[in-house]
Design a protein around this motif. Structure first.
Motif, mmCIF file in Angstrom:
data_model
loop_
_atom_site.group_PDB
_atom_site.id
_atom_site.type_symbol
_atom_site.label_atom_id
_atom_site.label_comp_id
_atom_site.label_asym_id
_atom_site.label_seq_id
_atom_site.Cartn_x
_atom_site.Cartn_y
_atom_site.Cartn_z
ATOM 1 N N ASN A 3 -14.084 3.115 0.321
ATOM 2 C CA ASN A 3 -13.268 2.264 0.953
ATOM 3 C C ASN A 3 -12.860 1.214 0.031
ATOM 4 O O ASN A 3 -11.605 0.731 0.212
ATOM 5 N N ARG A 4 -13.720 0.791 -0.948
ATOM 6 C CA ARG A 4 -13.313 -0.016 -2.014
ATOM 7 C C ARG A 4 -12.233 0.622 -2.910
ATOM 8 O O ARG A 4 -11.313 -0.311 -3.264
ATOM 9 N N ILE A 5 -12.336 1.847 -3.228
ATOM 10 C CA ILE A 5 -11.339 2.219 -4.053
ATOM 11 C C ILE A 5 -9.940 2.368 -3.201
ATOM 12 O O ILE A 5 -8.900 1.837 -3.863
ATOM 13 N N TYR A 6 -10.005 2.567 -2.030
ATOM 14 C CA TYR A 6 -8.682 2.921 -1.051
ATOM 15 C C TYR A 6 -8.425 1.466 -0.994
ATOM 16 O O TYR A 6 -7.118 1.062 -1.219
ATOM 17 N N THR A 7 -9.084 0.472 -0.807
ATOM 18 C CA THR A 7 -8.513 -0.821 -0.403
ATOM 19 C C THR A 7 -7.951 -1.483 -1.806
ATOM 20 O O THR A 7 -7.109 -1.980 -1.600
ATOM 21 N N LYS A 8 -8.577 -1.213 -2.827
ATOM 22 C CA LYS A 8 -7.885 -1.521 -3.816
ATOM 23 C C LYS A 8 -6.610 -0.937 -4.551
ATOM 24 O O LYS A 8 -5.797 -1.905 -4.918
ATOM 25 N N LYS A 63 -0.684 -5.835 -3.827
ATOM 26 C CA LYS A 63 0.407 -5.887 -4.847
ATOM 27 C C LYS A 63 -0.090 -4.546 -5.727
ATOM 28 O O LYS A 63 0.838 -3.852 -6.176
ATOM 29 N N ILE A 64 -1.201 -4.306 -5.898
ATOM 30 C CA ILE A 64 -1.447 -3.159 -6.829
ATOM 31 C C ILE A 64 -1.389 -2.015 -5.891
ATOM 32 O O ILE A 64 -0.788 -1.005 -6.525
ATOM 33 N N VAL A 102 1.362 0.928 -7.382
ATOM 34 C CA VAL A 102 0.834 2.475 -7.477
ATOM 35 C C VAL A 102 1.886 3.362 -6.763
ATOM 36 O O VAL A 102 2.108 4.206 -7.229
ATOM 37 N N LYS A 103 2.358 2.763 -5.588
ATOM 38 C CA LYS A 103 3.170 3.803 -5.022
ATOM 39 C C LYS A 103 4.611 3.722 -5.511
ATOM 40 O O LYS A 103 5.173 4.872 -5.700
ATOM 41 N N VAL A 104 5.095 2.669 -6.208
ATOM 42 C CA VAL A 104 6.145 2.577 -7.002
ATOM 43 C C VAL A 104 6.099 3.681 -8.218
ATOM 44 O O VAL A 104 7.186 4.443 -8.620
ATOM 45 N N ILE A 105 4.987 3.333 -9.096
ATOM 46 C CA ILE A 105 4.922 4.349 -10.333
ATOM 47 C C ILE A 105 4.667 5.848 -9.930
ATOM 48 O O ILE A 105 5.215 6.527 -10.243
#
Length: 76
Positions: A34-39, A44-45, A49-52
């Motif tokens: 959950n921490r990794i998913y949330t981060k 903004k991150i 990540v989605k744009v890249i």
């Protein structure tokens, strides 16, 4: 053989159609995921990540299409 310690509990009601099995998962695993998913997927991150990821996917498909088209339409 000695019994293994597990977090699986089985309880059976008087009526045979109501069986219940409950499993406890590790809280550390769930919170880590959950921490990794949330981060990486929110805020903004997450947008970055989605744009890249979208750019990488676009250019990968573009290059594969370009190379494929080159060899398909190559003059003999």
């Amino acid at each position: 053989m000695q019994p293994q310690d597990t977090d699986v509990q089985y309880s059976r009601w008087n009526n045979s159609s109501h069986d219940e099995v409950s499993m406890n998962t590790s809280a550390a695993e769930a919170s880590g995921c959950n921490r990794i998913y949330t981060k990486l997927c929110t805020g903004k991150i997450g947008i970055a990540v989605k744009v890249i990821g979208g750019n990488i996917l676009f250019w990968t498909v573009f290059i594969i299409g370009y190379v494929t088209g080159y060899y398909v339409h190559k003059c003999k």
